[in-house]
Design an enzyme around this catalytic site. Sequence first.
Site, PDB file in Angstrom:
ATOM      1  N   GLU A 275       0.982  -1.464  -0.144  1.00 47.82           N
ATOM      2  CA  GLU A 275      -0.334   0.201   0.106  1.00 47.82           C
ATOM      3  C   GLU A 275       1.107   1.470   0.041  1.00 47.82           C
ATOM      4  OE1 GLU A 275      -4.171  -0.292   3.013  1.00 47.82           O
ATOM      5  OE2 GLU A 275      -2.249  -2.520   3.530  1.00 47.82           O
TER       6      GLU A 275
ATOM      7  N   ASN B 149      -9.627  -0.607  10.668  1.00 48.25           N
ATOM      8  CA  ASN B 149      -8.121  -0.665   9.781  1.00 48.25           C
ATOM      9  C   ASN B 149      -7.656   1.489  11.050  1.00 48.25           C
ATOM     10  OD1 ASN B 149      -8.133  -0.850   6.813  1.00 48.25           O
ATOM     11  ND2 ASN B 149     -10.328  -0.468   8.334  1.00 48.25           N
TER      12      ASN B 149
ATOM     13  N   ARG C 120     -11.316   3.156  11.862  1.00 50.49           N
ATOM     14  CA  ARG C 120     -11.921   2.995  10.696  1.00 50.49           C
ATOM     15  C   ARG C 120     -12.616   1.023  11.127  1.00 50.49           C
ATOM     16  NH1 ARG C 120     -10.404   3.712   5.719  1.00 50.49           N
ATOM     17  NH2 ARG C 120     -11.532   1.679   5.045  1.00 50.49           N
TER      18      ARG C 120
ATOM     19  N   ASP D 264     -14.725  -1.614   8.664  1.00 54.28           N
ATOM     20  CA  ASP D 264     -15.874  -1.858   7.206  1.00 54.28           C
ATOM     21  C   ASP D 264     -16.873  -2.766   8.023  1.00 54.28           C
ATOM     22  OD1 ASP D 264     -14.107  -0.394   6.012  1.00 54.28           O
ATOM     23  OD2 ASP D 264     -12.988  -1.655   5.774  1.00 54.28           O
TER      24      ASP D 264
ATOM     25  N   TYR E  15      -9.374   4.623  -4.840  1.00 57.68           N
ATOM     26  CA  TYR E  15      -8.297   5.388  -5.055  1.00 57.68           C
ATOM     27  C   TYR E  15      -8.098   6.474  -6.392  1.00 57.68           C
ATOM     28  CZ  TYR E  15      -6.894   2.607  -0.569  1.00 57.68           C
ATOM     29  OH  TYR E  15      -6.810   2.270   0.241  1.00 57.68           O
TER      30      TYR E  15
ATOM     31  N   GLU F 190     -13.582  -5.772   8.759  1.00 48.46           N
ATOM     32  CA  GLU F 190     -12.276  -5.297   9.652  1.00 48.46           C
ATOM     33  C   GLU F 190     -12.105  -4.580  10.144  1.00 48.46           C
ATOM     34  OE1 GLU F 190      -8.899  -4.351   6.498  1.00 48.46           O
ATOM     35  OE2 GLU F 190     -10.729  -6.077   5.155  1.00 48.46           O
TER      36      GLU F 190
ATOM     37  N   SER G  93      -6.771  -2.550   1.291  1.00 43.89           N
ATOM     38  CA  SER G  93      -6.643  -1.990  -0.046  1.00 43.89           C
ATOM     39  C   SER G  93      -7.456  -3.118  -0.751  1.00 43.89           C
ATOM     40  CB  SER G  93      -5.757  -0.641  -0.513  1.00 43.89           C
ATOM     41  OG  SER G  93      -5.254  -0.443   0.781  1.00 43.89           O
TER      42      SER G  93
ATOM     43  N   GLY H 103      -7.290   5.120   5.104  1.00 47.04           N
ATOM     44  CA  GLY H 103      -5.982   6.451   4.385  1.00 47.04           C
ATOM     45  C   GLY H 103      -6.502   7.870   4.759  1.00 47.04           C
TER      46      GLY H 103
END
Length: 313
Positions: A18, A272, A255, A257, A216, A270, A146, A276
């Site tokens: 990433e 994070n 964050r 998901d 992205y 998951e 990602s 990002g």
Amino acid sequence: MSQAFGRVGVLYGGSSAEREVSLMSGTGVCAALREEGVDAHLFDTGERSLAELASAGFDRVFIALHGRYGEDGTLQGALELLRIPYTGSGPLASCLAMDKIATKRLWLQHGLPTPRFAELACDADPSDLAQTLGLPLIVKPPHEGSTLGLTRVESADQLHDAQALACRFDDLALAEQFIRGRELTVPVLGSGLQARALPVIEIIAPQGNYDYEHKYVSNDTRYLCPASLPDELTRRIQEIVVQAYRVLGCEGWGRADVMLDEQNQPWLLEMNTSPGMTSHSLVPMGAKAAGMSYGRLCVEILSTARCKLRQTA
């Protein structure tokens, strides 16, 4: 206040898969901090050594790294040894959250909803997964982000290729029950009892394919922030996410998901711990909906930087 932070390093780049996303995140964070009056400096951990980091004279660092060697607890452990205060979760929480299998096991132990799953060794026969988890199902590497190496498997004859792709990134694959419904993400700020969820964001990607390109690069993905949900359901999702964050021991920011199925049951996918911070990223989007600018968000995260391990006498 900004001057009280001293000399700040923004750790970005790195050597994970990433890297390109991290370069964008770090560049944005550093520029925003400078606009807020912070003495911020970029430091690429993929090109510079820990010895250089130790001698750079940083009073604290903002971790804008994603993936391995930046988000997985390894760098956090090094920063503890160097006694440099840093943003985000500590070594253990970072390591746990980076391992999607360990994360799911811990959530299940605490009664939190996450899709059924199976570990898949790279040399194992995946044929039985279609029956045990149903189709479609998701196959992905458990230590990447990602959506790298992820495949949505529609038929049993796709399983071997999906397994091979995931194993290009990891030593094993994670096979997961596919949840049909709405794709959500929820940013979190703070630590412990002070942890709070920002507005829920709904992600609407073309053909439901929220892959690396649609995250992205492309502008085809739509985001609804806040998501159009009943207030009671929004609060329930936020409460589950904050509980999931606390169970892992996360702090600073993160964050989650989430999938919301057709019966309005949320399912945790998951967590994070270093999300990002690019122009397409979701934590800044949630912060904006809560009335916080990108610059102020960066400053708030930076203000929580600390070493997590207490020094003994």
